[in-house]
Design an enzyme around this catalytic site. Structure first.
Site, PDB file in Angstrom:
ATOM      1  N   ASN A 156     -29.470  50.416  59.184  1.00 17.25           N
ATOM      2  CA  ASN A 156     -30.018  50.610  57.824  1.00 17.25           C
ATOM      3  C   ASN A 156     -31.071  49.528  57.578  1.00 17.25           C
ATOM      4  OD1 ASN A 156     -30.500  50.990  55.108  1.00 17.25           O
ATOM      5  ND2 ASN A 156     -28.547  50.085  54.447  1.00 17.25           N
ATOM      6  N   LYS A 187     -32.897  49.221  55.050  1.00 13.57           N
ATOM      7  CA  LYS A 187     -33.080  48.971  53.610  1.00 13.57           C
ATOM      8  C   LYS A 187     -34.578  48.988  53.289  1.00 13.57           C
ATOM      9  CE  LYS A 187     -28.991  46.106  53.882  1.00 13.57           C
ATOM     10  NZ  LYS A 187     -28.023  45.339  53.130  1.00 13.57           N
ATOM     11  N   HIS A 229     -24.222  53.827  49.086  1.00 13.63           N
ATOM     12  CA  HIS A 229     -24.338  52.435  49.539  1.00 13.63           C
ATOM     13  C   HIS A 229     -24.113  51.521  48.335  1.00 13.63           C
ATOM     14  CE1 HIS A 229     -25.971  48.713  51.113  1.00 13.63           C
ATOM     15  NE2 HIS A 229     -25.848  49.231  52.329  1.00 13.63           N
ATOM     16  N   GLU A 276     -25.494  48.904  47.367  1.00 13.80           N
ATOM     17  CA  GLU A 276     -26.707  48.490  46.649  1.00 13.80           C
ATOM     18  C   GLU A 276     -27.137  49.581  45.665  1.00 13.80           C
ATOM     19  OE1 GLU A 276     -29.042  47.450  50.086  1.00 13.80           O
ATOM     20  OE2 GLU A 276     -27.654  45.810  50.479  1.00 13.80           O
ATOM     21  N   GLU A 290     -17.567  49.364  53.890  1.00 18.17           N
ATOM     22  CA  GLU A 290     -18.427  48.188  53.787  1.00 18.17           C
ATOM     23  C   GLU A 290     -17.956  47.304  52.636  1.00 18.17           C
ATOM     24  OE1 GLU A 290     -22.566  48.891  55.465  1.00 18.17           O
ATOM     25  OE2 GLU A 290     -22.587  49.801  53.496  1.00 18.17           O
ATOM     26  N   GLY A 319     -24.880  41.666  53.831  1.00 15.72           N
ATOM     27  CA  GLY A 319     -26.043  40.789  53.706  1.00 15.72           C
ATOM     28  C   GLY A 319     -25.689  39.338  53.413  1.00 15.72           C
ATOM     29  N   SER A 368     -22.481  42.584  57.672  1.00 17.03           N
ATOM     30  CA  SER A 368     -22.862  41.460  58.532  1.00 17.03           C
ATOM     31  C   SER A 368     -22.404  41.646  59.977  1.00 17.03           C
ATOM     32  CB  SER A 368     -22.360  40.132  57.957  1.00 17.03           C
ATOM     33  OG  SER A 368     -22.950  39.915  56.682  1.00 17.03           O
TER      34      SER A 368
END
Ligand code: PEP
Length: 249
Positions: A9, A11, A94, A96, A166, A172, A211
């Site tokens: 991904n 992003k 996701h 985010e 996740e 991140g 990560s």
């Protein structure tokens, strides 16, 4: 037997130069046949990525989609459009998008259904915040997200979904879940699925994200319920991403 999936991904990162670098590296790479690999670049790079990866085994993914086919939705992209560019996979839910764009469980379900209706393969992202984990609510949060998205689907639709666990606190941040922490939650997701459909619970792919990198991938991927990885930061480095793909062999 579940085929491992490694999904990168990007992003809102990358460039035309990175697309070219991936195209070259993956054209020469001796990727394990037993592993499915997909890259999710930002929308403007999808067509270039399709051309750069043509002829190889790496598949194309998108990072989101709008629930509608077409219409007055400035800035949005539909599943039908993604299909025109040979996109096979799409991320939905996701963290985010859930956090920064306020996508609710209902919004995630609408996108999941739109992806299935457009004949795309959705990767449904679920995961708890640090606050929820510290409050002992990891299982409740994750299973609620999974249930909300999957329960209304037909069995054949559910079979097309990959779930990415996740933990939000690991995305991140450089702070990876331990293999045991990840395995515990992923086994709970599989067990929950078994309540609906035991055969599907065995065949459904569950991948870990948060990560993951070239150094920790092998240990995570060795867990019995981890069938691959959703990789953010490390997917922007061609060599690291390749190393992760090899760890999934
Ligand atoms: C992600 O974007 O889904 C992700 C897991 O990011 P990172 O690997 O950078 O934590």
């Amino acid at each position: 037997m579940r085929t491992p999936l490694i999904a990168g991904n990007w992003k809102m990162n990358g460039s035309s130069a990175l697309v070219d670098a991936f195209g070259q590296a993956f054209a020469d790479a001796d990727l394990p046949e037993s592993v499915e690999v997909v890259v999710h670049p930002p929308f403007p790079y999808l067509d270039a990525a399709r051309r750069a990866l043509a002829g190889g085994s790496v598949k194309l993914g998108a990072q989101t989609l709008n629930p509608l086919h077409a219409g007055a939705r400035t800035g949005e992209v539909s599943g039908r459009m993604l299909k025109e560019f040979d996109v096979e996979y799409v991320l939905v839910g996701h963290s985010e998008r859930r956090e920064l764009y306020r996508e609710s469980d209902d919004d995630v379900y609408d996108r999941l259904l739109a992806a299935l209706n457009a004949d795309l393969r959705p990767i449904l992202c679920v995961g708890e915040t640090l606050e929820a984990r510290d409050a002992g609510r990891t299982r409740d949060v994750v299973l609620r997200q999974v249930g909300h998205a999957l329960a209304p689907l037909e069995p054949a639709q559910r079979a097309r979904v990959t779930i990415a666990y996740e933990p939000v606190w690991a995305i991140g941040t450089g702070r990876t879940a331990t293999p045991e922490q990840a395995q515990e939650v992923m086994a709970a997701i599989r067990e929950y699925q078994a309540g609906f459909d035991p055969a599907l619970a065995q065949s459904m792919r569950l991948i870990y994200g948060g990560s993951m990198n070239a150094a920790n991938a092998a240990e995570l991927l060795a867990q019995p319920d981890i069938d691959g990885g959703l990789v953010g930061g490390a997917s922007l480095k061609v060599d690291d991403f390749l190393a992760i793909c090899h760890s999934a062999r």
